[in-house]
Design a protein around this motif. Structure first.
Motif, PDB file in Angstrom:
ATOM      1  N   ALA A  12      -3.848  13.320   2.042  1.00  0.00           N
ATOM      2  CA  ALA A  12      -3.095  13.031   3.150  1.00  0.00           C
ATOM      3  C   ALA A  12      -2.659  14.677   3.706  1.00  0.00           C
ATOM      4  N   LEU A  13      -2.267  15.347   2.862  1.00  0.00           N
ATOM      5  CA  LEU A  13      -1.942  16.753   3.431  1.00  0.00           C
ATOM      6  C   LEU A  13      -2.801  17.515   3.928  1.00  0.00           C
ATOM      7  N   GLN A  14      -4.026  17.346   3.788  1.00  0.00           N
ATOM      8  CA  GLN A  14      -5.262  18.026   4.403  1.00  0.00           C
ATOM      9  C   GLN A  14      -5.514  17.621   5.771  1.00  0.00           C
ATOM     10  N   HIS A  15      -5.244  16.375   5.953  1.00  0.00           N
ATOM     11  CA  HIS A  15      -5.392  16.080   7.401  1.00  0.00           C
ATOM     12  C   HIS A  15      -4.473  14.858   7.878  1.00  0.00           C
ATOM     13  N   PRO A  16      -3.205  15.566   8.099  1.00  0.00           N
ATOM     14  CA  PRO A  16      -2.174  14.463   8.498  1.00  0.00           C
ATOM     15  C   PRO A  16      -2.190  14.111   9.893  1.00  0.00           C
ATOM     16  N   ARG A  17      -2.659  15.165  10.992  1.00  0.00           N
ATOM     17  CA  ARG A  17      -2.381  14.779  12.398  1.00  0.00           C
ATOM     18  C   ARG A  17      -3.168  13.566  12.883  1.00  0.00           C
ATOM     19  N   GLY A  18      -2.267  12.588  13.377  1.00  0.00           N
ATOM     20  CA  GLY A  18      -2.887  11.604  13.983  1.00  0.00           C
ATOM     21  C   GLY A  18      -3.322  10.388  13.375  1.00  0.00           C
ATOM     22  N   ASN A  19      -3.200  10.765  11.743  1.00  0.00           N
ATOM     23  CA  ASN A  19      -3.815   9.908  10.614  1.00  0.00           C
ATOM     24  C   ASN A  19      -2.813   8.727  10.203  1.00  0.00           C
ATOM     25  N   LEU A  20      -2.759   7.523  10.679  1.00  0.00           N
ATOM     26  CA  LEU A  20      -1.678   6.451  10.287  1.00  0.00           C
ATOM     27  C   LEU A  20      -1.753   6.262   8.720  1.00  0.00           C
ATOM     28  N   HIS A  21      -2.855   6.409   8.146  1.00  0.00           N
ATOM     29  CA  HIS A  21      -3.270   6.332   6.554  1.00  0.00           C
ATOM     30  C   HIS A  21      -2.298   7.474   6.003  1.00  0.00           C
ATOM     31  N   ALA A  22      -2.582   8.615   6.656  1.00  0.00           N
ATOM     32  CA  ALA A  22      -1.670   9.763   5.707  1.00  0.00           C
ATOM     33  C   ALA A  22      -0.413   9.697   6.033  1.00  0.00           C
ATOM     34  N   MET A  36       1.416   6.845   6.393  1.00  0.00           N
ATOM     35  CA  MET A  36       1.906   6.079   5.340  1.00  0.00           C
ATOM     36  C   MET A  36       2.205   6.580   3.717  1.00  0.00           C
ATOM     37  N   VAL A  37       0.893   7.465   3.412  1.00  0.00           N
ATOM     38  CA  VAL A  37       0.915   8.194   2.289  1.00  0.00           C
ATOM     39  C   VAL A  37       2.293   9.352   2.097  1.00  0.00           C
ATOM     40  N   LEU A  38       2.414  10.028   3.153  1.00  0.00           N
ATOM     41  CA  LEU A  38       3.307  10.865   3.179  1.00  0.00           C
ATOM     42  C   LEU A  38       4.825  10.418   3.256  1.00  0.00           C
ATOM     43  N   LEU A  39       4.942   9.065   3.509  1.00  0.00           N
ATOM     44  CA  LEU A  39       6.253   8.487   3.695  1.00  0.00           C
ATOM     45  C   LEU A  39       6.498   7.706   2.197  1.00  0.00           C
ATOM     46  N   SER A  40       5.383   7.723   1.429  1.00  0.00           N
ATOM     47  CA  SER A  40       5.566   6.837   0.228  1.00  0.00           C
ATOM     48  C   SER A  40       6.434   7.656  -0.984  1.00  0.00           C
ATOM     49  N   PRO A  41       6.984   7.030  -1.841  1.00  0.00           N
ATOM     50  CA  PRO A  41       7.466   7.758  -3.089  1.00  0.00           C
ATOM     51  C   PRO A  41       6.763   8.768  -3.944  1.00  0.00           C
ATOM     52  N   ALA A  42       5.448   8.556  -3.571  1.00  0.00           N
ATOM     53  CA  ALA A  42       4.657   9.383  -4.342  1.00  0.00           C
ATOM     54  C   ALA A  42       4.311  10.821  -3.924  1.00  0.00           C
ATOM     55  N   ALA A  50       0.879  -1.475  -0.023  1.00  0.00           N
ATOM     56  CA  ALA A  50      -0.142  -0.093   0.062  1.00  0.00           C
ATOM     57  C   ALA A  50       0.954   1.496   0.077  1.00  0.00           C
ATOM     58  N   LEU A  51       2.171   1.151   0.684  1.00  0.00           N
ATOM     59  CA  LEU A  51       2.987   2.383   0.815  1.00  0.00           C
ATOM     60  C   LEU A  51       3.246   2.710  -0.500  1.00  0.00           C
ATOM     61  N   HIS A  52       4.020   1.768  -1.219  1.00  0.00           N
ATOM     62  CA  HIS A  52       4.663   2.040  -2.524  1.00  0.00           C
ATOM     63  C   HIS A  52       3.555   2.043  -3.652  1.00  0.00           C
ATOM     64  N   SER A  53       2.204   1.948  -3.393  1.00  0.00           N
ATOM     65  CA  SER A  53       1.407   2.183  -4.299  1.00  0.00           C
ATOM     66  C   SER A  53       0.694   3.281  -4.103  1.00  0.00           C
ATOM     67  N   ALA A  54       0.796   4.106  -3.236  1.00  0.00           N
ATOM     68  CA  ALA A  54       0.081   5.515  -2.953  1.00  0.00           C
ATOM     69  C   ALA A  54       0.359   6.514  -4.445  1.00  0.00           C
TER      70      ALA A  54
END
Length: 371
Positions: free
Chosen positions: A30-40, A42-48, A18-22
């Motif tokens: 994710a940039l809209q609501h990153p605080r405390g959001n584990l899915h966000a 993951m996305v912000l750590l992704s290559p995307a 999932a991380l590498h498929s973002a």
């Protein structure tokens, strides 16, 4: 219940996929609501997320200024011993390395204290190899009051202890515990930890719960970037952090982001993380947690530390030695790893000021607590 139970329910392969498929759309959401959001996270750590690094950096800078102001806390590590009963192939202290071994006496500790106090430090991190019989709870109980009498904030980075032992040390003045998982990949963990108590992956994973149950005020997590996929390791550390913050909310939390560095008998990174990748990691965690303390050590070059400073860093070491007794008597053959930023404390402090920030040597005083 502990984080081990949470971890066993995680599908590491699915998380990695999932991380590498973002996608870029995922990043914008994710940039809209990153605080405390584990899915966000993951996305912000992704290559995307790499093309969005400038936007992430600006948001991270604004959040850090809002929460911590223009302040950078300075601290010093004091290595008490390089004795170790573990076999960890990335560490200069590993059992099989033919290096000189040393345990500081109270007199030698006093000499190190005097040097660090003269340099202005009031926040101290005590570090040892992991050797329970010669450098265990009795030794810690002896040296902690000596150090606490001279420093307002004292943390330890030693082998995992039992809950009652943490409570004992808290009673003697302990303020924080740094305890790094190194990697959350069990197969990789087993490859690099082949002997000693540290080879028990789940025991290590369970240890921060014991720290929190020992009423320690600050708990530090960390992974050694380069042992495996740093994006996945960072994400799993985020899961660990979220669990601890939710369950043990009275404690505050920090992370350290060390990259694998050369050491005696050490190894090369399996999956190196670039400067850009480390910037992304720092920004992603700052967007995920506004209150998280983020530390940057002298493993990094002075140029990189200077550039990363405004983007989320709250704590920096300076003028560090990674050898026991290394401030009074420098000895390269005793070191845990190589230092990259060899500037003096004064030079680091001046750079912090030149960047528009304030170097803070002390931000805690027991007398400030209202009674």
């Amino acid at each position: 219940m502990s984080f081990v139970d949470i971890y066993k329910e995680l599908d590491l392969t699915a998380l990695q996929l999932a991380l590498h498929s973002a996608t870029t759309r995922d990043v914008e959401r994710a940039l809209q609501h990153p605080r405390g959001n584990l899915h966000a996270l993951m996305v912000l750590l992704s290559p995307a997320a790499t093309p969005y690094l400038e936007q992430m950096a600006q948001q991270a800078k604004a959040i850090t200024l809002q929460r911590f102001g223009h302040n950078i806390q300075l601290f010093a590590p004091m290595y008490l011993s390089n004795l170790c009963a573990n076999e960890c192939d990335y560490c200069g202290f590993t059992l099989s390395n033919k290096i000189k071994r040393k345990v500081l006496s109270t007199q030698e500790i006093a000499q190190e204290i005097n040097i660090l106090k003269d340099r202005g430090f009031d926040s101290l991190l005590l570090v040892t190899g992991e050797h329970e019989s010669k450098v265990g709870i009795d030794y810690f109980a002896q040296v902690l009051p000596q150090c606490k009498s001279q420093f307002s904030h004292v943390s330890i980075e030693v082998q995992p202890l039992q809950t009652e032992q943490y409570k004992q040390l808290v009673g003697l003045g302990l303020d924080g515990v740094l305890l790094y998982q190194e990697t959350y990949h069990p197969v990789t963990y087993a490859k690099h930890h082949t002997r000693g108590k540290k080879s028990d992956f789940l025991y290590r994973l369970d240890s921060p719960d014991r720290v929190a149950q020992g009423n320690v005020d600050k708990i530090g997590l960390g992974v050694l970037l380069g042992l495996d996929d740093w994006r996945v390791d960072a994400l799993l550390m985020g899961h660990h952090l979220a669990y601890l913050e939710n369950r043990y909310w009275r404690s505050k939390y920090s992370i350290s982001l060390p990259r694998l560095r050369p050491c005696t008998g050490g190894i090369e990174a399996k999956m190196p993380i670039s400067d850009t990748g480390l910037v992304q990691l720092v920004c992603a965690f700052r967007l995920f947690s506004e209150t998280l303390e983020i530390s940057l050590s002298t493993r990094e070059t002075k140029q990189f530390r200077n550039n990363l400073m405004p983007l989320g860093i709250t704590h920096m070491s300076a003028g560090s030695s990674t050898a026991p007794g290394g401030y009074g008597k420098p000895a390269d053959q005793l070191e845990q790893f190589d230092i990259s930023d060899e500037r003096s404390v004064r030079e680091v402090a001046e750079t912090i000021k030149n960047n528009g920030y304030t170097p803070v040597y002390k931000d805690w005083q027991g007398d400030w607590i209202a009674t």
